[in-house]
Design a protein around this motif. Structure first.
Motif, short mmCIF file in Angstrom:
data_model
loop_
_atom_site.label_atom_id
_atom_site.label_comp_id
_atom_site.label_asym_id
_atom_site.label_seq_id
_atom_site.Cartn_x
_atom_site.Cartn_y
_atom_site.Cartn_z
N GLN A 183 5.89 27.67 80.98
CA GLN A 183 7.15 27.54 80.64
C GLN A 183 8.08 26.93 81.89
N LEU A 184 7.65 26.91 83.18
CA LEU A 184 8.27 26.12 84.33
C LEU A 184 8.19 24.83 84.09
N GLU A 185 6.91 24.48 83.85
CA GLU A 185 6.81 22.94 83.35
C GLU A 185 7.74 22.21 82.33
N ALA A 186 7.58 23.11 81.30
CA ALA A 186 8.47 22.67 80.31
C ALA A 186 10.17 22.60 80.66
N ALA A 187 10.38 23.55 81.31
CA ALA A 187 11.91 23.47 81.74
C ALA A 187 11.94 22.20 82.53
N ARG A 188 11.10 22.14 83.60
CA ARG A 188 11.39 21.01 84.67
C ARG A 188 11.31 19.49 83.81
N ALA A 189 10.32 19.45 82.78
CA ALA A 189 10.45 18.26 81.91
C ALA A 189 11.47 18.17 81.05
N ALA A 190 12.22 19.14 80.73
CA ALA A 190 13.45 19.11 79.90
C ALA A 190 14.67 18.55 80.50
N ALA A 191 14.77 19.25 81.94
CA ALA A 191 15.70 18.97 82.87
C ALA A 191 15.71 17.54 83.21
N THR A 192 14.53 16.85 83.70
CA THR A 192 14.33 15.44 83.88
C THR A 192 14.53 14.48 82.83
N GLU A 193 14.29 15.01 81.59
CA GLU A 193 14.68 14.16 80.58
C GLU A 193 16.28 14.26 80.00
N ALA A 194 16.82 15.26 80.51
CA ALA A 194 18.29 15.49 80.25
C ALA A 194 19.07 14.58 81.36
N ARG A 195 18.49 14.55 82.50
CA ARG A 195 19.03 13.72 83.72
C ARG A 195 18.75 12.07 83.36
N ARG A 196 17.80 11.98 82.78
CA ARG A 196 17.44 10.57 82.53
C ARG A 196 18.59 10.07 81.23
N ARG A 197 18.75 10.94 80.38
CA ARG A 197 19.58 10.39 79.23
C ARG A 197 21.10 10.17 79.71
N ARG A 198 21.59 11.03 80.63
CA ARG A 198 22.89 10.93 81.34
C ARG A 198 23.02 9.74 82.11
N ALA A 199 22.12 9.45 82.94
CA ALA A 199 21.91 8.44 83.83
C ALA A 199 21.86 6.96 83.08
N ASP A 200 21.12 7.20 81.75
CA ASP A 200 21.20 5.82 81.11
C ASP A 200 22.48 5.53 80.24
N LEU A 201 23.14 6.69 79.94
CA LEU A 201 24.59 6.61 79.43
C LEU A 201 25.60 6.03 80.16
N LYS A 202 25.53 6.45 81.50
CA LYS A 202 26.40 5.89 82.71
C LYS A 202 25.88 4.35 82.86
N SER A 203 24.72 3.96 83.08
CA SER A 203 24.28 2.82 83.21
C SER A 203 24.56 1.91 82.40
N LYS A 204 24.43 2.20 80.73
CA LYS A 204 25.06 1.33 79.70
C LYS A 204 26.56 1.14 79.77
N VAL A 205 27.32 2.08 80.39
CA VAL A 205 28.80 2.00 80.43
C VAL A 205 28.92 0.99 81.78
N ARG A 206 28.42 1.25 82.76
CA ARG A 206 28.37 0.29 83.90
C ARG A 206 28.10 -1.22 83.61
N THR A 207 27.17 -1.47 82.75
CA THR A 207 26.92 -2.93 82.28
C THR A 207 27.63 -3.30 81.43
#
Length: 105
Positions: free
Chosen positions: A10-34
């Protein structure tokens, strides 16, 4: 209220989900930046996505070209948007104000 004890899986799944969420948010901001996405497009995408809706408005504004801390805070103050507001918490008038402020000229 006590914190539940999670299994290793459960901890590993939670970490993976949190990492994926951070990546998706960063990707959105990166697309706006470019310039791949406009602010209007980013707001519309985030409105339909629970993960992207958690992006702070000030962070999204600072990702725009030629918008820094000062301009973002001035615009947010004028539109009566709290500094800790996330996209999900914006009202329709605030969204319309942001779109009007940063529309392509």
């Amino acid at each position: 209220m006590t914190i539940p004890q999670l299994t290793t899986e459960q901890l590993e799944a939670a970490r993976a989900a949190a990492t994926e969420a951070r990546r998706r948010r960063a990707d959105l901001k990166s697309k706006v930046r470019t310039g791949a996405l406009t602010l209007s497009q980013a707001l519309e995408i985030a409105a339909d996505d629970d993960i992207l809706a958690h992006v702070k408005v000030v962070d999204l504004l600072k990702a725009l070209p030629r918008v820094g801390e000062k301009r973002a805070s001035v615009v947010m103050e004028r539109l009566d948007i709290a500094s800790n507001r996330r996209i999900r918490g914006l009202g329709r008038h605030q969204v319309a104000g942001l779109k009007a402020e940063f529309s392509e000229r």
